[in-house]
Design a protein around this motif. Structure first.
Motif, PDB file in Angstrom:
ATOM      1  N   TRP A 111      -1.759  35.379  73.181  1.00 14.95           N
ATOM      2  CA  TRP A 111      -0.740  36.309  72.680  1.00 14.95           C
ATOM      3  C   TRP A 111       0.262  35.559  71.816  1.00 14.95           C
ATOM      4  O   TRP A 111       0.512  34.363  72.013  1.00 14.95           O
ATOM      5  CB  TRP A 111      -0.019  36.968  73.854  1.00 14.95           C
ATOM      6  N   GLU A 112       0.872  36.255  70.860  1.00 11.18           N
ATOM      7  CA  GLU A 112       1.943  35.690  70.026  1.00 11.18           C
ATOM      8  C   GLU A 112       2.846  36.835  69.564  1.00 11.18           C
ATOM      9  O   GLU A 112       2.537  37.517  68.595  1.00 11.18           O
ATOM     10  CB  GLU A 112       1.379  34.949  68.806  1.00 11.18           C
ATOM     11  N   ALA A 113       3.956  37.050  70.240  1.00 10.62           N
ATOM     12  CA  ALA A 113       4.914  38.078  69.836  1.00 10.62           C
ATOM     13  C   ALA A 113       5.554  37.693  68.500  1.00 10.62           C
ATOM     14  O   ALA A 113       5.940  36.537  68.304  1.00 10.62           O
ATOM     15  CB  ALA A 113       5.987  38.234  70.910  1.00 10.62           C
ATOM     16  N   GLU A 114       5.674  38.651  67.592  1.00  7.41           N
ATOM     17  CA  GLU A 114       6.212  38.328  66.271  1.00  7.41           C
ATOM     18  C   GLU A 114       7.061  39.469  65.699  1.00  7.41           C
ATOM     19  O   GLU A 114       6.743  40.643  65.862  1.00  7.41           O
ATOM     20  CB  GLU A 114       5.077  38.032  65.283  1.00  7.41           C
ATOM     21  N   LEU A 115       8.121  39.083  65.006  1.00 10.85           N
ATOM     22  CA  LEU A 115       8.837  40.009  64.144  1.00 10.85           C
ATOM     23  C   LEU A 115       8.036  40.148  62.851  1.00 10.85           C
ATOM     24  O   LEU A 115       7.612  39.142  62.269  1.00 10.85           O
ATOM     25  CB  LEU A 115      10.235  39.470  63.827  1.00 10.85           C
ATOM     26  N   VAL A 116       7.820  41.390  62.412  1.00 14.41           N
ATOM     27  CA  VAL A 116       7.044  41.650  61.207  1.00 14.41           C
ATOM     28  C   VAL A 116       7.931  42.309  60.166  1.00 14.41           C
ATOM     29  O   VAL A 116       8.687  43.247  60.464  1.00 14.41           O
ATOM     30  CB  VAL A 116       5.819  42.534  61.525  1.00 14.41           C
ATOM     31  N   VAL A 117       7.835  41.832  58.933  1.00 16.89           N
ATOM     32  CA  VAL A 117       8.615  42.317  57.798  1.00 16.89           C
ATOM     33  C   VAL A 117       7.703  43.115  56.871  1.00 16.89           C
ATOM     34  O   VAL A 117       6.571  42.704  56.607  1.00 16.89           O
ATOM     35  CB  VAL A 117       9.226  41.127  57.026  1.00 16.89           C
ATOM     36  N   VAL A 118       8.194  44.242  56.385  1.00 17.17           N
ATOM     37  CA  VAL A 118       7.485  44.987  55.349  1.00 17.17           C
ATOM     38  C   VAL A 118       8.336  44.967  54.078  1.00 17.17           C
ATOM     39  O   VAL A 118       9.536  45.264  54.114  1.00 17.17           O
ATOM     40  CB  VAL A 118       7.193  46.435  55.782  1.00 17.17           C
ATOM     41  N   VAL A 119       7.712  44.594  52.962  1.00 14.31           N
ATOM     42  CA  VAL A 119       8.403  44.455  51.683  1.00 14.31           C
ATOM     43  C   VAL A 119       8.637  45.835  51.076  1.00 14.31           C
ATOM     44  O   VAL A 119       7.775  46.718  51.141  1.00 14.31           O
ATOM     45  CB  VAL A 119       7.581  43.562  50.729  1.00 14.31           C
ATOM     46  N   GLY A 120       9.818  46.033  50.485  1.00 13.96           N
ATOM     47  CA  GLY A 120      10.173  47.330  49.921  1.00 13.96           C
ATOM     48  C   GLY A 120      10.137  47.402  48.409  1.00 13.96           C
ATOM     49  O   GLY A 120      10.077  48.495  47.841  1.00 13.96           O
ATOM     50  N   ARG A 121      10.199  46.269  47.740  1.00 16.16           N
ATOM     51  CA  ARG A 121      10.083  46.272  46.280  1.00 16.16           C
ATOM     52  C   ARG A 121       9.583  44.915  45.825  1.00 16.16           C
ATOM     53  O   ARG A 121       9.676  43.924  46.549  1.00 16.16           O
ATOM     54  CB  ARG A 121      11.404  46.620  45.600  1.00 16.16           C
ATOM     55  N   ASP A 141      19.291  37.871  64.274  1.00 20.29           N
ATOM     56  CA  ASP A 141      19.412  37.494  65.691  1.00 20.29           C
ATOM     57  C   ASP A 141      18.914  38.644  66.560  1.00 20.29           C
ATOM     58  O   ASP A 141      19.682  39.433  67.088  1.00 20.29           O
ATOM     59  CB  ASP A 141      20.869  37.146  66.035  1.00 20.29           C
ATOM     60  N   LEU A 142      17.587  38.733  66.684  1.00 20.24           N
ATOM     61  CA  LEU A 142      16.953  39.787  67.471  1.00 20.24           C
ATOM     62  C   LEU A 142      16.232  39.151  68.656  1.00 20.24           C
ATOM     63  O   LEU A 142      15.466  38.200  68.479  1.00 20.24           O
ATOM     64  CB  LEU A 142      15.941  40.555  66.618  1.00 20.24           C
ATOM     65  N   THR A 188      15.190  35.632  67.223  1.00 25.08           N
ATOM     66  CA  THR A 188      14.822  35.266  65.857  1.00 25.08           C
ATOM     67  C   THR A 188      15.809  34.277  65.243  1.00 25.08           C
ATOM     68  O   THR A 188      15.529  33.728  64.179  1.00 25.08           O
ATOM     69  CB  THR A 188      14.703  36.513  64.968  1.00 25.08           C
ATOM     70  N   LYS A 189      16.935  34.027  65.899  1.00 24.89           N
ATOM     71  CA  LYS A 189      17.818  32.971  65.400  1.00 24.89           C
ATOM     72  C   LYS A 189      17.182  31.596  65.588  1.00 24.89           C
ATOM     73  O   LYS A 189      17.659  30.604  65.026  1.00 24.89           O
ATOM     74  CB  LYS A 189      19.192  33.047  66.067  1.00 24.89           C
ATOM     75  N   GLN A 190      16.095  31.529  66.374  1.00 23.61           N
ATOM     76  CA  GLN A 190      15.334  30.286  66.562  1.00 23.61           C
ATOM     77  C   GLN A 190      14.372  30.006  65.404  1.00 23.61           C
ATOM     78  O   GLN A 190      13.729  28.956  65.378  1.00 23.61           O
ATOM     79  CB  GLN A 190      14.543  30.357  67.863  1.00 23.61           C
ATOM     80  N   GLY A 224      16.270  46.552  69.348  1.00 23.48           N
ATOM     81  CA  GLY A 224      16.628  47.375  68.214  1.00 23.48           C
ATOM     82  C   GLY A 224      15.458  47.951  67.450  1.00 23.48           C
ATOM     83  O   GLY A 224      15.656  48.736  66.510  1.00 23.48           O
ATOM     84  N   ILE A 225      14.238  47.571  67.828  1.00 20.72           N
ATOM     85  CA  ILE A 225      13.066  48.082  67.101  1.00 20.72           C
ATOM     86  C   ILE A 225      12.169  48.892  68.035  1.00 20.72           C
ATOM     87  O   ILE A 225      11.971  50.080  67.834  1.00 20.72           O
ATOM     88  CB  ILE A 225      12.275  46.938  66.442  1.00 20.72           C
TER      89      ILE A 225
END
Length: 293
Positions: free
Chosen positions: A128-138, A202-203, A219-221, A275-276
């Motif tokens: 397993w690997e928990a991750e914050l995922v970003v989606v690009v908007g432009r 910082d999530l 995520t501050k790490q 928050g997500i």
């Protein structure tokens, strides 16, 4: 504007503030946006403007939200970036120096899945690997970290499931293949726009297996923050609307434990980012799945 966007049966949907119902973007906008998720990201600025002024009556027009029906918020990106060794605590547990540039691979889109469902285990060494995922908007090309957040449509929760034997097989490691079996990239439950998040740098992020906390960090790490990743990646090639960036995982993976621990049939993996929202996968053995057919 505060907004959460998801996909249901391949169509973009907006989630109600109380997370109980949803409306179809194509229907609510009378065909102006959607229904394909990528088309929404391609017109992200206009879509956000419309959504900010649209009078959507979730009580009258919404349908019940069923998490099992949702897919990844950006299900068919043009490009998928995944960053390795990007948490200080994970680099420490791996006994490796902090990288000076982001180690980058991909997760093929055929591995994408929604937030809730089964995870078929193809081998005995799935991690397993928990991750914050970003989606690009432009489109982002050679942008600076200082302005990078303005290129982000929003954030979601992801898992970078990894089959360690294939990933680390030599002489050349197979990171992208080892991390791209079907279902190895669940994301969701929805995309949250940045104005809903108090401090996107910082999530808290956590992964639990059968209720036992395996990963717990923030995520501050991150060694390379989201703005720094956008800067570094866009210095090489343009990031496109709808592109997906897996930002790395914190300490606590199974392969770094002594003894190593990997996923087994019946395990329940839950991933949470403050928050997500949450992901939840039930592990199923691939051999038994084949025999059941």
């Amino acid at each position: 504007m505060h907004m959460r966007i998801a996909t249901r049966h391949g169509r973009s949907v907006l989630i109600s503030p109380d997370s109980t119902s949803l409306v179809d973007v194509g229907e609510a906008s009378r065909g102006r946006f959607g229904p394909a998720p990528r088309s929404v990201y391609d017109a992200w600025a206009e879509f956000v403007e419309w959504a900010g002024h649209a009078s959507i009556d979730f009580a009258a027009d919404g349908i019940p939200l069923i998490l099992e029906e949702l897919g990844a918020p950006s299900p068919d990106p043009r490009q998928v970036f995944a960053i390795g060794l990007n948490y200080r605590d994970h680099a420490d547990e791996s006994g490796l120096d902090y990288p000076t540039s982001p180690p980058t691979f991909t997760k093929f889109a055929g591995s994408f899945a929604g937030p809730v469902g089964e995870l078929v285990l193809p081998a005995a060494t799935v991690d397993w690997e928990a991750e914050l995922v970003v989606v690009v908007g432009r489109r982002a090309e050679r942008v600076t970290a200082a302005g990078a957040w303005s290129y982000v449509a929003g954030l979601t929760v992801g898992q970078d499931y990894s089959e360690r034997a294939l990933q680390l097989a030599g002489p050349a490691p197979q990171f992208s293949l080892g991390k791209s079996f079907p279902g190895f990239a669940p994301q969701g439950p929805w995309l949250v726009t940045l104005d809903e998040i108090a401090d996107p740098d910082d999530l808290s992020i956590e992964c639990r297996v059968n209720g036992e906390v395996m990963q717990s960090s923030s995520t501050k790490q991150l060694i390379f923050s989201v703005p720094q990743l956008v800067e570094r990646l866009s210095a090489v090639l343009p990031l496109m609307p709808g592109d997906v960036v897996f930002t790395g995982t914190p300490a606590g993976i199974g392969g770094a434990r002594k003894p190593a621990r990997f996923l087994r049939e019946g395990d329940v993996v839950e991933t949470t980012i403050s928050g997500i929202g949450d992901l939840r996968q039930l592990c199923v053995d691939a051999t038994r799945r084949e025999n059941d057919r």
